[in-house]
Scaffold this active site. Sequence first.
Site, PDB file in Angstrom:
ATOM      1  N   GLN A 136      -3.185   9.360  -6.122  1.00 28.60           N
ATOM      2  CA  GLN A 136      -4.878   9.579  -5.734  1.00 28.60           C
ATOM      3  C   GLN A 136      -4.675  10.714  -6.382  1.00 28.60           C
ATOM      4  O   GLN A 136      -3.832  11.942  -6.233  1.00 28.60           O
ATOM      5  CB  GLN A 136      -4.911   9.344  -4.705  1.00 28.60           C
ATOM      6  CG  GLN A 136      -4.144  10.728  -3.462  1.00 28.60           C
ATOM      7  CD  GLN A 136      -4.313   9.962  -2.478  1.00 28.60           C
ATOM      8  OE1 GLN A 136      -5.466   9.212  -1.901  1.00 28.60           O
ATOM      9  NE2 GLN A 136      -3.789  10.472  -1.322  1.00 28.60           N
ATOM     10  N   TYR A 165     -16.072  12.873  14.640  1.00 32.03           N
ATOM     11  CA  TYR A 165     -15.306  12.048  14.439  1.00 32.03           C
ATOM     12  C   TYR A 165     -14.096  12.316  15.188  1.00 32.03           C
ATOM     13  O   TYR A 165     -13.766  10.933  15.541  1.00 32.03           O
ATOM     14  CB  TYR A 165     -14.936  11.960  12.671  1.00 32.03           C
ATOM     15  CG  TYR A 165     -14.309  10.966  12.874  1.00 32.03           C
ATOM     16  CD1 TYR A 165     -14.221   9.415  12.065  1.00 32.03           C
ATOM     17  CD2 TYR A 165     -13.417  11.306  12.510  1.00 32.03           C
ATOM     18  CE1 TYR A 165     -13.549   8.514  11.922  1.00 32.03           C
ATOM     19  CE2 TYR A 165     -12.243  10.158  12.459  1.00 32.03           C
ATOM     20  CZ  TYR A 165     -12.451   9.343  11.822  1.00 32.03           C
ATOM     21  OH  TYR A 165     -11.315   8.234  11.132  1.00 32.03           O
ATOM     22  N   ASP A 189      -5.696  14.724   7.151  1.00 37.64           N
ATOM     23  CA  ASP A 189      -6.465  15.913   6.892  1.00 37.64           C
ATOM     24  C   ASP A 189      -5.955  16.942   8.706  1.00 37.64           C
ATOM     25  O   ASP A 189      -5.698  17.956   8.691  1.00 37.64           O
ATOM     26  CB  ASP A 189      -7.840  15.655   6.975  1.00 37.64           C
ATOM     27  CG  ASP A 189      -8.020  14.460   8.272  1.00 37.64           C
ATOM     28  OD1 ASP A 189      -8.305  15.366   9.407  1.00 37.64           O
ATOM     29  OD2 ASP A 189      -8.434  13.411   8.408  1.00 37.64           O
ATOM     30  N   GLU A 208       2.424   9.367   8.309  1.00 35.10           N
ATOM     31  CA  GLU A 208       1.987   9.430   7.025  1.00 35.10           C
ATOM     32  C   GLU A 208       2.274   8.812   6.243  1.00 35.10           C
ATOM     33  O   GLU A 208       3.481   7.712   6.525  1.00 35.10           O
ATOM     34  CB  GLU A 208       1.876  11.219   6.608  1.00 35.10           C
ATOM     35  CG  GLU A 208       0.972  12.042   6.040  1.00 35.10           C
ATOM     36  CD  GLU A 208      -0.450  11.174   6.853  1.00 35.10           C
ATOM     37  OE1 GLU A 208      -0.605  10.407   6.006  1.00 35.10           O
ATOM     38  OE2 GLU A 208      -1.519  12.021   7.838  1.00 35.10           O
ATOM     39  N   ASP A 249       6.072   5.660   4.927  1.00 27.08           N
ATOM     40  CA  ASP A 249       5.255   4.374   4.526  1.00 27.08           C
ATOM     41  C   ASP A 249       5.154   3.727   6.650  1.00 27.08           C
ATOM     42  O   ASP A 249       5.960   4.008   6.867  1.00 27.08           O
ATOM     43  CB  ASP A 249       5.927   3.499   3.984  1.00 27.08           C
ATOM     44  CG  ASP A 249       5.356   2.248   3.790  1.00 27.08           C
ATOM     45  OD1 ASP A 249       4.267   1.694   4.668  1.00 27.08           O
ATOM     46  OD2 ASP A 249       5.079   1.522   3.229  1.00 27.08           O
ATOM     47  N   CYS A 250       4.281   4.148   6.785  1.00 27.22           N
ATOM     48  CA  CYS A 250       3.369   3.666   8.822  1.00 27.22           C
ATOM     49  C   CYS A 250       4.068   2.202   8.934  1.00 27.22           C
ATOM     50  O   CYS A 250       4.885   2.127   9.568  1.00 27.22           O
ATOM     51  CB  CYS A 250       2.387   4.131   8.859  1.00 27.22           C
ATOM     52  SG  CYS A 250       0.899   2.752   7.965  1.00 27.22           S
ATOM     53  N   ASP A 270      -6.146   5.335  11.902  1.00 24.09           N
ATOM     54  CA  ASP A 270      -6.463   6.709  11.083  1.00 24.09           C
ATOM     55  C   ASP A 270      -6.099   6.101   9.886  1.00 24.09           C
ATOM     56  O   ASP A 270      -6.755   6.804   9.129  1.00 24.09           O
ATOM     57  CB  ASP A 270      -7.366   8.400  11.576  1.00 24.09           C
ATOM     58  CG  ASP A 270      -8.304   8.848  10.949  1.00 24.09           C
ATOM     59  OD1 ASP A 270      -9.269   8.046  10.727  1.00 24.09           O
ATOM     60  OD2 ASP A 270      -8.254   9.716  10.309  1.00 24.09           O
TER      61      ASP A 270
END
Length: 309
Positions: A136, A165, A189, A208, A249-250, A270
């Site tokens: 990305q 948030y 983040d 992540e 990869d979760c 999230d």
Amino acid sequence: LNLAADCNAILKALQPIFQEQGVTETIHNWEDHGYLATYIKKNGSFANLRIHPHGLVLVDLQSYNDHTKGREEVDQLLNKVEERMKELFHGNIKKVKRLPAILRGGVIDRYWPTADGRLVEYDIDEVVYDEDSPFQNIKILHSKQFGNILILSGDVNLAESDLAYTQAIMGSGKEDYTGKEVLILGGGDGGILYEIVKLKPKMVTMVEISFASNIDQMVIDGCKKYMRKTCGDVLDNLKGECYQVLIEDCIPVLKRYAKEGRMFDYVINDLTAVPISTSPEEDSTWEFLRLILDLSMKVLKQDGKYFTQ
């Protein structure tokens, strides 16, 4: 207008205002569909005057000029159009709406759409970070109002001002994380991890995701350097006294934890925004969310809690 438009009368009344600008005029007339007049100046600036028979009159101006003088000239022209329309129609004007100018082709892009298709203009004054990972585009832009803003492939994720948030997705200060096992899905983040670590948990695992259009190592690298008001120092190392960050990869991780019988007091998802569409389709974001939810339930203690957007 409150009434049907006299297209010919409006055109004749507004023509002198544009013509005094020294423009080239072109008129298009569609019997039952009103008029379109274009006025082009020698410097490339132009105006479109569109008159619809049902009473809608549109004036669009485009000018290659970002100087104060240029904006003043545009305002003066629009003021004259508005005054002339009021003279012509007296009390029959239903509404006048003037929109602010959109700056196109600027060095810094200030316009970013929301997930539900609305266009927002931010007061962005600096590109802090702009890199392409294998997955990305990653941008961190500075806003005078919101601080640094993380944007992933055109999707606004989080700003330094978005502590509300982070607090909300953690339970709005009503949860006791002391001595608890916590699993964070996404959150690259570092905001959620940073806030939970302060609350003395037993262990926080942040998983992540390394595919599609979500977070990857380069996001973490950018955030730990330019979003420190959000993540503090927790992203400086992928392991701490009471936390670990897995760049994996979760989904396989969740499956592995379920098979091992690993259980958590809290699972905080999230990963992605909720899709706008209400019609589930095969391989859609809804199916992804369902898979994540199903796997999360398998690693959540019976009295555990699952938080998401």
